[in-house]
Design a protein around this motif. Structure first.
Motif, PDB file in Angstrom:
ATOM      1  N   PRO A  46       0.624  -1.047  -0.291  1.00 40.60           N
ATOM      2  CA  PRO A  46      -0.040   0.251  -0.243  1.00 40.60           C
ATOM      3  C   PRO A  46       0.437   1.659  -0.241  1.00 40.60           C
ATOM      4  CG  PRO A  46      -0.708  -1.561   1.388  1.00 40.60           C
ATOM      5  CD  PRO A  46       0.453  -2.377   1.039  1.00 40.60           C
ATOM      6  N   ASP A  47       0.261   2.168  -1.005  1.00 45.37           N
ATOM      7  CA  ASP A  47       0.924   3.763  -0.498  1.00 45.37           C
ATOM      8  C   ASP A  47       0.832   4.595   0.435  1.00 45.37           C
ATOM      9  OD1 ASP A  47       2.065   5.889  -1.049  1.00 45.37           O
ATOM     10  OD2 ASP A  47       0.888   6.228  -3.091  1.00 45.37           O
ATOM     11  N   ASP A  48       1.445   3.645   2.115  1.00 44.81           N
ATOM     12  CA  ASP A  48       0.351   4.704   2.924  1.00 44.81           C
ATOM     13  C   ASP A  48       1.419   4.988   3.846  1.00 44.81           C
ATOM     14  OD1 ASP A  48       0.545   2.513   4.129  1.00 44.81           O
ATOM     15  OD2 ASP A  48      -1.534   1.261   4.235  1.00 44.81           O
TER      16      ASP A  48
ATOM     17  N   HIS B 129       7.448   0.345   6.648  1.00 45.54           N
ATOM     18  CA  HIS B 129       7.859  -1.682   6.316  1.00 45.54           C
ATOM     19  C   HIS B 129       9.713  -1.434   5.423  1.00 45.54           C
ATOM     20  CE1 HIS B 129       3.903  -2.479   7.816  1.00 45.54           C
ATOM     21  NE2 HIS B 129       4.677  -2.471   8.852  1.00 45.54           N
ATOM     22  N   ARG B 130       8.554  -0.963   4.598  1.00 53.54           N
ATOM     23  CA  ARG B 130       9.739  -0.374   3.596  1.00 53.54           C
ATOM     24  C   ARG B 130      11.132   0.131   4.126  1.00 53.54           C
ATOM     25  NH1 ARG B 130       4.592   1.188   0.722  1.00 53.54           N
ATOM     26  NH2 ARG B 130       5.866   2.887   0.310  1.00 53.54           N
ATOM     27  N   SER B 131      10.737   1.728   4.570  1.00 48.61           N
ATOM     28  CA  SER B 131      11.826   2.029   5.380  1.00 48.61           C
ATOM     29  C   SER B 131      12.929   0.911   5.558  1.00 48.61           C
ATOM     30  CB  SER B 131      11.798   3.010   5.565  1.00 48.61           C
ATOM     31  OG  SER B 131      10.714   3.298   6.351  1.00 48.61           O
TER      32      SER B 131
ATOM     33  N   GLU C 280      14.187  -3.736  -4.928  1.00 50.03           N
ATOM     34  CA  GLU C 280      13.734  -4.535  -6.149  1.00 50.03           C
ATOM     35  C   GLU C 280      13.718  -5.775  -5.215  1.00 50.03           C
ATOM     36  OE1 GLU C 280      14.214  -1.548  -8.109  1.00 50.03           O
ATOM     37  OE2 GLU C 280      15.448  -2.470  -6.104  1.00 50.03           O
ATOM     38  N   ASP C 281      14.605  -5.873  -4.502  1.00 53.90           N
ATOM     39  CA  ASP C 281      14.618  -7.396  -3.718  1.00 53.90           C
ATOM     40  C   ASP C 281      13.729  -7.942  -3.270  1.00 53.90           C
ATOM     41  OD1 ASP C 281      17.427  -7.642  -3.414  1.00 53.90           O
ATOM     42  OD2 ASP C 281      17.742  -6.105  -1.931  1.00 53.90           O
ATOM     43  N   PHE C 282      12.318  -7.413  -2.367  1.00 54.09           N
ATOM     44  CA  PHE C 282      11.169  -7.966  -1.523  1.00 54.09           C
ATOM     45  C   PHE C 282       9.831  -7.503  -2.674  1.00 54.09           C
ATOM     46  CE2 PHE C 282      12.392  -3.630   0.556  1.00 54.09           C
ATOM     47  CZ  PHE C 282      11.277  -3.094   0.868  1.00 54.09           C
ATOM     48  N   MET C 283       9.961  -6.098  -3.232  1.00 52.89           N
ATOM     49  CA  MET C 283       8.236  -5.541  -4.001  1.00 52.89           C
ATOM     50  C   MET C 283       7.963  -6.983  -4.845  1.00 52.89           C
ATOM     51  SD  MET C 283       7.603  -3.356  -1.727  1.00 52.89           S
ATOM     52  CE  MET C 283       5.798  -2.703  -3.116  1.00 52.89           C
TER      53      MET C 283
END
Length: 580
Positions: free
Chosen positions: A20-22, A28-30, A40-43
Motif C-alpha cells: 500500500p501507498d500509506d 515497513h519498506r524503509s 527490487e529485493d522484496f516487492m
C-alpha cells in the motif's frame, strides 16, 4: 497441484505490509532498506521466513548456520526473498529439568512469529527432539505454507573399532562401568567417540523418529529425514527446500491440505515400522490435534498390533545405525515396503502424492530395511497398556525389552522422586531382586515438572554386579528414544495430580500382561479407596511465570501434553493482523 489457481503478487500475504501507498507501509519498506535491501529485493516476491532453532548449546544443530545460507540461495533462485528468524532452541542435552517443559513455548513462539510478521511461507529448521513437534505444531496452527528441514542424524560413533550408537551405547557402557567392567580410560574413550559430528542421535531415538514422522506426514522433501547431517546431500536438500517453499506459496499449498487424517495415520504406521521412540506418542497426538485430527492411544495400539518393525536400527533393532539406514535406501525405501498399508494418495510438500514419491525407491540392504516376510519384530514398536494403575493408558516398547517381562508379577519398590531413586539404586545393600518392579512417580507432565526422561530407571547396582541388565520399571515419566528395556512409561493420569500410581506402596504386587495389554496393582478396591481418601496433593512447583502457566494448562500424556487453550475446540484463534 492442489486444484487452486496460482496466486498473483497482489495476493501475497506480505503485500499487506509492503504494497500500500500509506504511512505504515512506508515504514515497513524503509526498515528493510535500513538493512541494505532495495525495493527490487522484496516487492512483489514471496517473503520466506527461515525459522532456525540453532544455538551454541544445541550441538545437534551446529551446522544450521551453513544450511541457512543454502536455504537462502534456493529461495533467491526461485524468485523469493528470505529472512532468517531465530527461535527457541530447546536443546535436549543441556535444558533442565527437561526440554519437554518448553516444547509448547516453541510452538507458541512459532505460531505468533508467523502470524505477526510479513511471511508468505516458512522453512522450519529443527531436528533435536522437541524442535520437530514444537515447530510443526506452531506451523500447523499458523497455517501458511511451510516445509520442514530436518537436521539429519550425525555420523556413527566409534570407539576401539566398534560402532557406537548415541544414547543406547551410553546406557550400556554406563551399566558396565557400574559393574566394574569398564575402566576410566575406556569410559573417556566412549565419551569422546560417541558423538562425532553435527546432527541428531544416529540411533532411532526421538530425534530421528520425529523427523521421520514429519517426512511421513508429507511436511519435508521426500526422504529428507534420512540424510546424514554432514553429507553434501544435506546441503543440496536445504537449497531444494528454499526453492520449493517459494512454489508452495504461489500454489497456496498450506498445512491443512497435507496434515490430514490419512497423513496422520500414514505417519503412525511408518513410525511403528521404524521402531520409533516412545516419545512419538505424545508428540504425534499433539501434532494431530493441532490439525483437528483425533488420534488416541487406542488408535496407536491398534496400528501397533498389525504393523511389523522393519528398520533394524538400534535400539529396537540390533545391528545398525541411521547412516546405515540411509545407505540402505532410507525412509522412502521403508515406506515402499509397507505401501499397501498406507494411503498413498496423500499430498506431500513437493506437491506430489506419497505414492509418486516412493515409486523409484529401492532397498539396497534388506538386513537393514527388512521385508514384510522377515521383520525384526512381528508387531510394531509400541504397545498401549491399561488397568487400575493406568486407566488413561501407559506405553511400553516391547521390541526393546527382554521378552521374559512380557508377563510378569512382582513386588513394587516405589520412589517418590528422582534423587531418592538415584541414591537407592547405587546402594549395594538395597533389598531388591530381579523380580521387583521399580516404580518412580511424581515425574509426569506436572510432577516432573515437564515429564522428564527419567523412565529408564537404572538397574540397581547390586543386580548389575550379579549380571542382570533388565527388569520391569514403571513411571509417569518419559524415557529417551535411545533407551531400551522393560520400561512402562507415560502412566496416566500422573501421580502428581492423584492418579492411581500415587496410591501404590512398596511391597504391593504389580502385574504386567503385555499380550492382553494390562497393567494392574493387585490391591483391593476397598484398600485403594482408603488410600485415596488419605492422599494429599504435593505442593505446586511454580507460583509465577512460564512454569505456573504450564502447570495450569498442560494436558496429560494421553492427550499429547499440549496446552488446553491451544486445542482447536477451545475457542476462535486470533486470525490475521488487521491493524496496519
Amino acid at each position: 497441484m492442489n486444484g487452486k489457481s496460482r496466486k498473483g503478487a497482489a495476493q501475497l500475504r506480505s503485500a499487506r505490509w509492503f504494497a500500500p501507498d500509506d504511512l505504515r507501509s512506508f515504514g515497513h519498506r524503509s526498515r528493510l532498506m535500513q538493512l541494505g535491501f532495495s525495493e527490487e529485493d522484496f516487492m512483489g516476491k514471496p517473503v520466506i521466513g527461515i525459522l532456525n532453532t540453532w544455538s551454541e548449546l544445541n550441538s545437534c544443530h551446529s551446522h544450521f548456520p551453513e544450511r541457512v545460507e543454502a536455504v537462502k540461495r534456493g529461495v533467491a533462485q526461485a524468485g523469493g526473498f528470505a529472512v532468517e528468524l531465530p527461535t527457541l532452541s530447546v536443546d535436549e542435552s543441556f535444558t533442565k529439568p527437561t526440554s519437554m517443559l518448553y516444547r509448547n513455548m516453541l510452538a507458541m513462539e512459532v505460531e505468533e512469529m508467523i502470524r505477526s510478521h510479513p511471511l508468505d511461507g516458512v522453512v522450519l529448521m529443527g531436528g533435536c527432539d522437541k524442535t520437530t513437534p514444537g515447530l510443526v505444531m506452531g506451523g500447523i496452527t499458523a497455517g501458511v505454507p511451510m516445509i520442514y528441514l530436518p537436521a539429519g542424524p550425525m555420523l556413527r560413533g566409534n570407539y576401539a573399532g566398534k560402532a557406537l550408537g548415541s544414547g543406547s551405547d551410553a546406557w550400556k557402557y554406563w551399566d558396565e562401568r557400574r559393574a566394574g567392567n569398564v575402566s576410566d580410560e575406556q569410559w573417556r574413550g566412549v565419551q569422546g567417540g560417541i558423538a562425532r559430528s553435527a546432527g541428531v542421535c544416529m540411533t532411532m531415538g526421538t530425534a530421528s523418529t520425529m523427523t521421520a514422522i514429519a517426512d511421513a506426514l508429507g511436511l519435508t522433501l521426500p526422504g529428507a529425514s534420512s540424510i546424514p547431517a554432514v553429507d553434501s546431500a544435506h546441503t543440496r536438500m536445504s537449497a531444494d527446500c528454499g526453492r520449493r517453499i517459494v512454489d508452495m506459496v504461489w500454489e497456496d499449498l498450506t498445512p491443512d491440505q497435507i496434515v490430514t487424517e490419512a497423513a496422520v495415520r500414514n505417519a503412525a504406521i511408518v513410525a511403528m515400522a521404524t521402531g520409533c521412540s516412545t516419545n512419538a506418542v505424545v508428540h504425534l497426538i499433539a501434532m494431530a490435534r493441532r490439525a483437528g485430527v483425533e488420534l488416541s492411544l487406542d488408535d496407536l495400539d491398534a496400528l501397533g498390533r498389525t504393523t511389523p518393525l522393519l528398520a533394524n536400527v538400534r535400539p529396537s533393532g540390533k545391528d545398525y545405525l541411521m547412516e546405515d539406514f540411509y545407505f540402505a535406501g532410507g525412509l522412502l525405501a521403508l515406506i515402499k515396503q509397507i505401501a499397501g498399508r498406507l494411503d498413498t494418495s496423500a499430498i506431500t510438500a513437493n506437491g506430489r502424492t506419497l505414492g509418486e514419491n516412493i515409486a523409484e525407491a529401492v532397498v539396497y540392504n534388506d538386513d537393514v530395511i527388512r521385508p514384510l516376510s522377515n521383520p525384526v519384530y512381528h508387531e510394531g514398536s509400541l504397545a498401549v497398556l491399561r488397568g487400575n494403575l493406568c486407566p488413561d493408558g501407559a506405553i511400553i516398547k516391547p521390541a526393546a525389552c527382554d521378552p521374559k517381562y512380557y508377563v510378569h508379577e512382582g513386588p513394587a519398590l516405589v520412589f517418590d522422586s528422582y534423587p531418592e531413586m538415584k541414591k537407592a539404586i547405587d546402594d549395594e545393600t538395597l533389598d531388591v531382586t530381579p523380580d521387583h518392579v521399580l516404580v518412580l512417580r511424581n515425574a509426569g507432565p506436572q510432577g516432573g515438572p515437564g515429564m522428564p526422561e527419567w523412565g529408564m530407571l537404572p538397574i540397581p547396582k547390586a543386580l548389575i554386579k550379579q549380571g542382570h541388565r533388565d527388569m520391569l520399571r514403571i513411571s509417569d515419566a518419559r524415557m529417551s528414544g535411545t533407551s531400551y528395556g522393560a520400561c512402562v512409561l507415560h502412566v496416566a493420569p500422573e501421580s502428581f495430580i492423584g492418579g492411581p500410581l500415587a496410591l501404590l506402596k512398596t511391597g504391593d504386587m504389580v502385574r504386567l500382561d503385555l499380550p492382553n495389554r494390562r497393567l494392574d496393582m493387585v490391591v483391593s478396591e476397598d484398600e485403594l479407596a482408603l488410600r485415596r481418601a488419605a492422599w494429599t496433593p504435593p505442593a505446586p512447583h511454580f507460583e509465577r511465570g512460564w512454569g505456573w502457566m504450564y502447570s495450569k494448562h498442560v494436558t496429560q500424556a494421553d492427550k499429547g501434553c499440549d496446552f488446553d487453550f491451544l486445542e482447536r475446540n477451545f475457542g476462535r484463534a486470533a486470525g490475521e493482523p488487521d491493524i496496519f
